[in-house]
Enzyme design. Structure first.
Site, PDB file in Angstrom:
ATOM      1  N   LYS A  74     -12.985  -4.695  -2.511  1.00 37.79           N
ATOM      2  CA  LYS A  74     -13.885  -3.544  -2.370  1.00 37.79           C
ATOM      3  C   LYS A  74     -13.284  -2.305  -2.997  1.00 37.79           C
ATOM      4  O   LYS A  74     -13.982  -1.427  -3.442  1.00 37.79           O
ATOM      5  CB  LYS A  74     -14.119  -3.231  -0.883  1.00 37.79           C
ATOM      6  CG  LYS A  74     -15.050  -4.164  -0.181  1.00 37.79           C
ATOM      7  CD  LYS A  74     -15.393  -3.589   1.198  1.00 37.79           C
ATOM      8  CE  LYS A  74     -14.968  -4.519   2.308  1.00 37.79           C
ATOM      9  NZ  LYS A  74     -13.652  -4.286   2.833  1.00 37.79           N
ATOM     10  N   LYS A  98       0.836  -1.209   0.000  1.00 34.46           N
ATOM     11  CA  LYS A  98       0.000   0.000   0.000  1.00 34.46           C
ATOM     12  C   LYS A  98       0.862   1.248   0.000  1.00 34.46           C
ATOM     13  O   LYS A  98       0.569   2.210  -0.686  1.00 34.46           O
ATOM     14  CB  LYS A  98      -0.939   0.019   1.219  1.00 34.46           C
ATOM     15  CG  LYS A  98      -2.138  -0.902   1.090  1.00 34.46           C
ATOM     16  CD  LYS A  98      -3.241  -0.530   2.080  1.00 34.46           C
ATOM     17  CE  LYS A  98      -4.405  -1.492   2.009  1.00 34.46           C
ATOM     18  NZ  LYS A  98      -5.413  -1.297   3.046  1.00 34.46           N
ATOM     19  N   LYS A 138      -7.374 -10.470  -7.000  1.00 32.67           N
ATOM     20  CA  LYS A 138      -8.501 -10.857  -6.158  1.00 32.67           C
ATOM     21  C   LYS A 138      -9.604  -9.813  -6.221  1.00 32.67           C
ATOM     22  O   LYS A 138      -9.329  -8.627  -6.423  1.00 32.67           O
ATOM     23  CB  LYS A 138      -8.040 -11.105  -4.720  1.00 32.67           C
ATOM     24  CG  LYS A 138      -7.811  -9.876  -3.894  1.00 32.67           C
ATOM     25  CD  LYS A 138      -7.807 -10.215  -2.393  1.00 32.67           C
ATOM     26  CE  LYS A 138      -8.063  -8.930  -1.623  1.00 32.67           C
ATOM     27  NZ  LYS A 138      -8.645  -9.077  -0.325  1.00 32.67           N
TER      28      LYS A 138
HETATM   29  P1  ATP Z   1     -10.262  -3.579   0.744  1.00 37.64           P
HETATM   30  O1  ATP Z   1     -10.299  -3.543  -0.767  1.00 37.64           O
HETATM   31  O2  ATP Z   1     -10.958  -2.412   1.387  1.00 37.64           O
HETATM   32  O3  ATP Z   1      -8.932  -3.909   1.322  1.00 37.64           O
HETATM   33  P2  ATP Z   1     -11.342  -6.249   0.662  1.00 37.64           P
HETATM   34  O4  ATP Z   1     -12.599  -6.375  -0.116  1.00 37.64           O
HETATM   35  O5  ATP Z   1     -10.094  -6.723   0.029  1.00 37.64           O
HETATM   36  O6  ATP Z   1     -11.216  -4.756   1.138  1.00 37.64           O
HETATM   37  P3  ATP Z   1     -11.141  -6.802   3.525  1.00 37.64           P
HETATM   38  O7  ATP Z   1     -12.081  -5.899   4.244  1.00 37.64           O
HETATM   39  O8  ATP Z   1      -9.687  -6.481   3.541  1.00 37.64           O
HETATM   40  O9  ATP Z   1     -11.626  -7.004   1.991  1.00 37.64           O
HETATM   41  O10 ATP Z   1     -11.311  -8.287   4.005  1.00 37.64           O
HETATM   42  C1  ATP Z   1     -12.360  -8.785   4.769  1.00 37.64           C
HETATM   43  C2  ATP Z   1     -12.368 -10.294   4.701  1.00 37.64           C
HETATM   44  O11 ATP Z   1     -12.808 -10.741   3.415  1.00 37.64           O
HETATM   45  C3  ATP Z   1     -10.998 -10.936   4.947  1.00 37.64           C
HETATM   46  O12 ATP Z   1     -11.130 -12.054   5.795  1.00 37.64           O
HETATM   47  C4  ATP Z   1     -10.568 -11.330   3.563  1.00 37.64           C
HETATM   48  O13 ATP Z   1      -9.692 -12.417   3.569  1.00 37.64           O
HETATM   49  C5  ATP Z   1     -11.897 -11.675   2.866  1.00 37.64           C
HETATM   50  N1  ATP Z   1     -11.789 -11.434   1.410  1.00 37.64           N
HETATM   51  C6  ATP Z   1     -11.655 -10.232   0.801  1.00 37.64           C
HETATM   52  N2  ATP Z   1     -11.593 -10.368  -0.537  1.00 37.64           N
HETATM   53  C7  ATP Z   1     -11.686 -11.701  -0.795  1.00 37.64           C
HETATM   54  C8  ATP Z   1     -11.677 -12.498  -1.993  1.00 37.64           C
HETATM   55  N3  ATP Z   1     -11.560 -11.926  -3.176  1.00 37.64           N
HETATM   56  N4  ATP Z   1     -11.793 -13.820  -1.887  1.00 37.64           N
HETATM   57  C9  ATP Z   1     -11.916 -14.397  -0.671  1.00 37.64           C
HETATM   58  N5  ATP Z   1     -11.922 -13.730   0.495  1.00 37.64           N
HETATM   59  C10 ATP Z   1     -11.811 -12.391   0.455  1.00 37.64           C
END
Ligand code: ATP
Ligand code: LTN
Length: 334
Positions: free
Chosen positions: A200, A114, A197
């Site tokens: 959000k 990041k 992946k």
């Molecule tokens: P950001 O983009 O804001 O970092 P994010 O969508 O990647 O958010 P987080 O809030 O960091 O998600 O993660 C919350 C939970 O969701 C964590 O346990 C993470 O492992 C799971 N998670 C997030 N994206 C995925 C994905 N693409 N596949 C499986 N699990 C996911």
């Protein structure tokens, strides 16, 4: 017999959670809450480590909590609360900051990624200390099990190191937690860019399925998902990332094994796989979306529910915080 303590959380960094959060976190959490004494937080203080718009953050916090409940996290069985409602998180984080090495925190790959994307000037000390706050979240509740995605493995390792270091310097205060990592099959990729992946905070929304999207919008995104021109339904992450991703989503929503799905679609093109997958997604998210909207329509009731849960969390957290303050030699208030 007391159930093992479990802790996890998600950042309120968007208006809606995405399919990866649902499959990789909410669905397993829902199952785990039955056999554990589970704490699930909306980690709003973590979200502040990257710029957030104050005008919309409050709403995102409520919406995230509403989606937890709508997806089946029970605010009676589990303790579902907002991190900033329990001041002990930042208080314990301070103590843990004092035993964390500067180099140790700098080695966290999420921080490195990041901060290199944002540049040093846009990177806050808060982002640097993110994993220490996460360690405080976990250790405050004497947590045994931490269900997270593979990307969080290093943070849970750091949490274990800090707990062991604290215990050996100041006497046994914290339970040493274990990560429960969702397998590779629980990882969902972006539908337009199936080697990254689903996230959000993706740059483009075209390949992200939102839990709160209109059914027609989700269906269209699935129909437009990137595949390949082979036209053969088969699972191969390397050579066929797009189709493999659709198969993993299909499998996790239907509960059926991938080879069984592959066999069913043998000899058919991608169209019918996509069409049926779109139906599965719409059927799964329809009721979640409806329930989330009902909850969001009564913010006062949602706030009351979160407040009751925060009381429960606060009580558990205070006991550990007091023990940690004592252990390091702070003076108790008379
Ligand atoms: P950001 O983009 O804001 O970092 P994010 O969508 O990647 O958010 P987080 O809030 O960091 O998600 O993660 C919350 C939970 O969701 C964590 O346990 C993470 O492992 C799971 N998670 C997030 N994206 C995925 C994905 N693409 N596949 C499986 N699990 C996911
Ligand atoms: N960094 C985590 C969210 C998080 C968390 C936690 C997860 C904050 N505190 C404590 C488990 C336990 C993430 O998934 N992005």
């Amino acid at each position: 017999m007391t159930k093992p303590r479990l802790y996890s959380g998600m950042q309120p960094s968007a208006d809606s959670l995405q399919l990866g959060n649902y499959v990789g976190a909410l669905k397993p959490w829902k199952a785990l809450q039955e056999e554990h004494d589970a704490f699930f937080s909306v980690v709003d203080l973590h979200a502040l480590t990257v710029p957030q718009d104050p005008a919309t953050l409050r709403e995102k916090i409520r919406r995230t909590a509403a989606q937890y409940i709508a997806a089946g996290i029970s605010p009676e069985k589990s303790t579902l609360y907002v991190q900033s409602h329990v001041p002990a998180h930042t208080e314990l984080a301070w103590i843990l900051n004092t035993i964390t090495g500067f180099g140790e925190a700098g080695r966290m790959t999420q921080f490195k990624d990041k901060s290199s994307r944002q540049g040093a000037d846009a990177t806050s000390v808060g982002l640097f200390a993110y994993p220490v706050l996460m360690a405080a979240d976990i250790l405050l509740y004497q947590t045994e099990v931490v269900p997270v995605g593979d990307d969080q493995r290093q943070h849970v390792e750091l949490t274990r190191d800090l707990a062991e270091r604290f215990n050996s310097r100041f006497g046994k205060t914290f339970t040493i937690p274990k990560a429960l990592i969702g397998g590779d099959d629980a990882r969902i990729y972006d539908l337009q860019n199936p080697t990254s992946k689903m996230s959000k905070s993706a740059e483009s929304m075209a390949g992200v399925i939102w839990v709160l999207d209109e059914p027609a919008v989700s269906a269209k995104k699935i129909m437009r998902a990137v595949t390949d021109d082979e036209g053969v339904v088969a699972y191969d992450r390397e050579k066929k990332p797009g189709v493999s991703n659709l198969l993993s989503i299909y499998s996790s929503l239907s509960g059926r094994a991938i080879p069984e799905i592959v066999a069913e679609y043998e000899g058919q093109g991608y169209g019918s796989l996509k069409k049926n997958l779109a139906e599965l997604v719409v059927a799964e998210f329809g009721p979640v979306r409806e329930r989330a909207h009902e909850l969001m329509a009564d913010p006062a009731e949602l706030d009351r529910l979160l407040s009751r849960n925060a009381d429960r969390a606060n009580e558990a957290a205070q006991t550990t915080l007091a023990a940690a303050y004592d252990a390091v030699g702070l003076l108790r208030r008379g």
